[in-house]
Design a protein around this motif. Sequence first.
Motif, PDB file in Angstrom:
ATOM      1  N   SER A 171      11.139 -19.666 -52.330  1.00  0.00           N
ATOM      2  CA  SER A 171      12.225 -18.851 -51.794  1.00  0.00           C
ATOM      3  C   SER A 171      11.753 -17.410 -51.690  1.00  0.00           C
ATOM      4  CB  SER A 171      13.474 -18.942 -52.676  1.00  0.00           C
ATOM      5  OG  SER A 171      13.217 -18.418 -53.963  1.00  0.00           O
ATOM      6  N   PRO A 172      12.337 -16.621 -50.801  1.00  0.00           N
ATOM      7  CA  PRO A 172      11.877 -15.229 -50.635  1.00  0.00           C
ATOM      8  C   PRO A 172      11.925 -14.420 -51.923  1.00  0.00           C
ATOM      9  CG  PRO A 172      13.240 -15.870 -48.769  1.00  0.00           C
ATOM     10  CD  PRO A 172      13.341 -16.995 -49.772  1.00  0.00           C
ATOM     11  N   TRP A 175       9.218 -15.695 -54.611  1.00  0.00           N
ATOM     12  CA  TRP A 175       7.922 -16.076 -54.066  1.00  0.00           C
ATOM     13  C   TRP A 175       6.788 -15.821 -55.061  1.00  0.00           C
ATOM     14  CZ3 TRP A 175       5.799 -19.302 -51.156  1.00  0.00           C
ATOM     15  CH2 TRP A 175       4.522 -19.110 -50.591  1.00  0.00           C
ATOM     16  N   ALA A 215      12.870 -17.147 -44.130  1.00  0.00           N
ATOM     17  CA  ALA A 215      14.089 -16.457 -44.555  1.00  0.00           C
ATOM     18  C   ALA A 215      15.319 -16.935 -43.802  1.00  0.00           C
ATOM     19  CB  ALA A 215      13.924 -14.947 -44.376  1.00  0.00           C
ATOM     20  N   SER A 216      15.131 -17.497 -42.622  1.00  0.00           N
ATOM     21  CA  SER A 216      16.279 -17.952 -41.833  1.00  0.00           C
ATOM     22  C   SER A 216      16.940 -19.188 -42.450  1.00  0.00           C
ATOM     23  CB  SER A 216      15.846 -18.263 -40.393  1.00  0.00           C
ATOM     24  OG  SER A 216      15.065 -19.446 -40.339  1.00  0.00           O
ATOM     25  N   GLY A 222      18.446 -14.463 -50.683  1.00  0.00           N
ATOM     26  CA  GLY A 222      17.027 -14.833 -50.688  1.00  0.00           C
ATOM     27  C   GLY A 222      16.669 -15.895 -51.694  1.00  0.00           C
TER      28      GLY A 222
END
Length: 267
Positions: A171-172, A175, A215-216, A222
Amino acid sequence: MPTANISCAPSIGIRIALAALALLLPAGTLAAQTVAPGSSEAPRVNADPVFPFSNEIAAFAKADGANTGPPGGILFLGSSSIRLWNTGGSFPDEATVNRGFGGATTPDVLHYYPRLLPRAAPRSILVYVGENDLAGGATPAAVAHDLLALLKKLRADYPRSRIAFLSLKPSPIRWTLWPKMAAVNMTVAARSRVGRFDYLDVGSALLARDGLPDASLFRPDGLHMNARGYSRWTRLVDGWLDRGETASVTGQPAKTAPMGRSASLSD
């Protein structure tokens, strides 16, 4: 939804309470009660405090009291990635039971284990937990140990059920933890055959072409997936469920995708 905290510092009130307790107890008493990190008896730290444990666990008990649940359903077990998944809407042809609670670590699931299981034995069980363990400071070895203990417990209690571990996801916001997540995934995947459970790679489907988390597919925090992210998980799990149905008809063992193999998915 506010961004989830990666680490949770003790509140001032807790510090004061502990200091007062230390004055009342004999020297060394508190130290003697310290538990090794990664143990299922370790203090439970909610790494995602948006969701309080007590309310959610109580809700599970209330749901079980009102409805025994259909036999042969699908149990989804784990942390907020399970909790926020609209499993009923994603699998309309299946009887699903969602036992995800936000911020849960693997020790939390082991601690509350008897209160998380539906009254009717599930046909299939999908597990996603462990991410918050790493965010709370646990080592990959400790996380893998606890996950394998949980999967072993499920296998013993449900010898006829199909069980799948959903790989820890990139995940952002987390990360930087991905190398540790990958280490946990590798260890659990390597034990899947011996433990008689399936390892399902659901992380590769969340990566963009540049190899970073897409990210979309995530909410603004996030961390948690949005509907597009969950649609990718749904397709992967749907395929796993279909392979199980085919295997039950043909009498052949179900096959799972090799570890690390990316799914070709589009929305």
